[in-house]
Design a protein around this motif. Sequence first.
Motif, mmCIF file in Angstrom:
data_model
loop_
_atom_site.group_PDB
_atom_site.id
_atom_site.type_symbol
_atom_site.label_atom_id
_atom_site.label_comp_id
_atom_site.label_asym_id
_atom_site.label_seq_id
_atom_site.Cartn_x
_atom_site.Cartn_y
_atom_site.Cartn_z
ATOM 1 N N MET A 76 61.681 55.693 124.593
ATOM 2 C CA MET A 76 60.745 56.808 124.617
ATOM 3 C C MET A 76 59.543 56.449 123.757
ATOM 4 N N THR A 77 58.347 56.607 124.243
ATOM 5 C CA THR A 77 57.160 56.245 123.508
ATOM 6 C C THR A 77 56.888 57.233 122.398
ATOM 7 N N LEU A 78 56.072 56.805 121.428
ATOM 8 C CA LEU A 78 55.716 57.680 120.323
ATOM 9 C C LEU A 78 54.993 58.920 120.827
ATOM 10 N N LEU A 79 54.076 58.740 121.817
ATOM 11 C CA LEU A 79 53.342 59.888 122.347
ATOM 12 C C LEU A 79 54.290 60.879 122.990
ATOM 13 N N ARG A 80 55.246 60.369 123.793
ATOM 14 C CA ARG A 80 56.168 61.280 124.461
ATOM 15 C C ARG A 80 57.032 62.021 123.444
ATOM 16 N N ARG A 81 57.470 61.333 122.364
ATOM 17 C CA ARG A 81 58.270 61.990 121.349
ATOM 18 C C ARG A 81 57.485 63.114 120.689
ATOM 19 N N ALA A 82 56.210 62.860 120.378
ATOM 20 C CA ALA A 82 55.399 63.884 119.734
ATOM 21 C C ALA A 82 55.195 65.084 120.639
ATOM 22 N N VAL A 83 54.965 64.832 121.935
ATOM 23 C CA VAL A 83 54.795 65.929 122.885
ATOM 24 C C VAL A 83 56.072 66.739 122.988
ATOM 25 N N LEU A 84 57.228 66.046 123.035
ATOM 26 C CA LEU A 84 58.508 66.738 123.138
ATOM 27 C C LEU A 84 58.760 67.612 121.921
ATOM 28 N N ALA A 85 58.518 67.066 120.724
ATOM 29 C CA ALA A 85 58.759 67.851 119.519
ATOM 30 C C ALA A 85 57.860 69.078 119.460
ATOM 31 N N THR A 86 56.594 68.915 119.877
ATOM 32 C CA THR A 86 55.680 70.048 119.889
ATOM 33 C C THR A 86 56.122 71.094 120.886
ATOM 34 N N ALA A 87 56.647 70.647 122.026
ATOM 35 C CA ALA A 87 57.116 71.592 123.034
ATOM 36 C C ALA A 87 58.283 72.412 122.515
ATOM 37 N N ALA B 137 61.562 58.707 114.783
ATOM 38 C CA ALA B 137 60.169 58.202 114.886
ATOM 39 C C ALA B 137 59.892 57.054 113.969
ATOM 40 N N PRO B 138 58.970 57.117 113.970
ATOM 41 C CA PRO B 138 58.648 56.107 112.957
ATOM 42 C C PRO B 138 58.953 56.661 111.572
ATOM 43 N N ALA B 139 59.321 55.770 110.618
ATOM 44 C CA ALA B 139 59.601 56.221 109.263
ATOM 45 C C ALA B 139 58.344 56.785 108.639
ATOM 46 N N ALA B 140 58.511 57.804 107.798
ATOM 47 C CA ALA B 140 57.359 58.427 107.164
ATOM 48 C C ALA B 140 57.646 58.635 105.688
ATOM 49 N N ASP C 35 53.798 66.336 109.457
ATOM 50 C CA ASP C 35 54.384 67.655 109.281
ATOM 51 C C ASP C 35 55.575 67.807 110.216
ATOM 52 N N PRO C 36 56.297 68.952 110.208
ATOM 53 C CA PRO C 36 57.517 69.078 110.995
ATOM 54 C C PRO C 36 57.333 69.026 112.502
ATOM 55 N N SER C 37 56.098 69.021 113.021
ATOM 56 C CA SER C 37 55.918 68.858 114.460
ATOM 57 C C SER C 37 55.747 67.393 114.846
ATOM 58 N N ALA C 38 56.002 66.475 113.898
ATOM 59 C CA ALA C 38 55.836 65.049 114.159
ATOM 60 C C ALA C 38 56.984 64.517 115.008
ATOM 61 N N ALA C 39 56.857 63.234 115.377
ATOM 62 C CA ALA C 39 57.879 62.596 116.196
ATOM 63 C C ALA C 39 59.231 62.643 115.503
ATOM 64 N N ASP C 40 60.286 62.761 116.309
ATOM 65 C CA ASP C 40 61.667 62.792 115.839
ATOM 66 C C ASP C 40 61.998 64.047 115.029
ATOM 67 N N THR C 41 61.158 65.078 115.106
ATOM 68 C CA THR C 41 61.414 66.335 114.414
ATOM 69 C C THR C 41 61.300 67.493 115.389
ATOM 70 N N ALA D 103 63.540 73.008 110.008
ATOM 71 C CA ALA D 103 63.276 71.880 110.890
ATOM 72 C C ALA D 103 64.480 70.950 110.938
ATOM 73 N N PHE D 104 64.543 70.140 112.000
ATOM 74 C CA PHE D 104 65.601 69.134 112.136
ATOM 75 C C PHE D 104 64.944 67.780 112.342
ATOM 76 N N ARG D 105 65.271 66.841 111.483
ATOM 77 C CA ARG D 105 64.658 65.506 111.518
ATOM 78 C C ARG D 105 65.733 64.456 111.793
ATOM 79 N N LEU D 106 65.488 63.612 112.790
ATOM 80 C CA LEU D 106 66.373 62.487 113.070
ATOM 81 C C LEU D 106 66.070 61.336 112.110
ATOM 82 N N LEU D 107 67.127 60.696 111.609
ATOM 83 C CA LEU D 107 66.997 59.628 110.620
ATOM 84 C C LEU D 107 67.715 58.372 111.112
#
Length: 419
Positions: free
Chosen positions: A1-12, A24-27, A42-48, A410-414
């Motif tokens: 899954m691309t970074l863009l798609r992950r961000a769109v999914l999390a926002t949705a 996502a990428p580590a932050a 913020d919590p709407s980022a990828a993998d969140t 929020a829920f964050r994947l690690l």
Amino acid sequence: MTLLRRAVLATAVLLTPYATARPAPAAGRRPPGTAPDASTPDPSAADTSVPYVSGRDGYAAYRIPAVVRTPRGTLLAFAEGRRDGPGDTGDIDLAVRRSADGGRTWGPPAVVAAGNGDTRGNPAPVVDPRTGAVVLVSCSNGGAVTEAQIMRGEVPPEQGRRVWVQHSHDDGRHFGAPREITASVKPASWRWYATGPGHAVALTRGPYAGRLVVPADHSTPPPPGSPDTGRESRYYAGHCLVSDDGGRTWGLGFTDDDPDDPDDPDGPAGTVNVNETTAAQLPDGRLYLNARDQGGTVPGNRVDAHSGDGGRTLTRPYAPQPTLADVPVVQGSVLQLDGAGAPLLFSAPSRPTARQALAVWRSTDGGATFTWALTLSDRPAAYSDLVQVDARTAGVLYETGGTGPYETIAFRLLPLAEL
């Protein structure tokens, strides 16, 4: 899954309307205490994803997260739905949301224990390893009473702290009605009482395999001649609940009723006041317990202990955990990852004087010492709960927001490789 798609999914997920249900990428990879990183997402980022947003579905605030993974891989995210505001008193329900895709999206919220004007809270869910049933232990009190009144012994038993258990046998879709177990686990002299909060523990190895253990705390009356002011944190103490039959019957395990005696030769130098507690079973079968120290005089704000007999007794009283000195006064979570040589994780805010910058620490020596592993972001953050999602991923359900820590859960994947 691309970074863009992950961000769109999390926002949705954040913007999806919540259905109301009743019955996502580590932050931020920097050590605590360094300068804030403006690139931290913020919590709407990828993998969140954001399963709970305060102000929705008739709740002024959502607080007190707890999360478990069922044998089918479903994640169950519990929280208190607070109708009257973010405070601990009032009309409060226990709610749950389910995720079938590892925490990326969530089903509609459902009430599992309705306050009906009273306070329901401190969710401590656990999965019975023998049957796969989800067991939920929680507490309640009258919606008009405060913790200070309960601490002073000013409320009748029916309005004070009571303890309940519920079961789900269909992967968390439905829970049975709360069944009271107060008489089995709360001596009449105890006043305040709190299970967890956060996931409880199912022992899976050793002579106590199959036992369910719920870490908890309570308060006791002050000794004769001492003031009974109601917010005397020195009267907090630790204990646990145990069940050997899948949560049908319960009893008390260890109690630590005299945790703040500075003259105790086996105790720490200073006072320890055990408050909200989390637990994990270590690879060697021992139980590890880590607790919030509420107003104690020992260094730092975290204390811990071990049990070698499935929670019946402690090998020593609770004592300070100096390698978690950056943690403020707040609840935290521990999780023992699966696999040979896998670490024990701990999550909590990482600013000593503020609920901010949720971080994860790791221990490779059974909780004797912890090392910083990852900071999720520099945003406000408070309570959290850890869960293993799959062989390569953990997750953390946590309170956070842009201007305060209680705006969302929020829920964050690690990815485990980063831990």
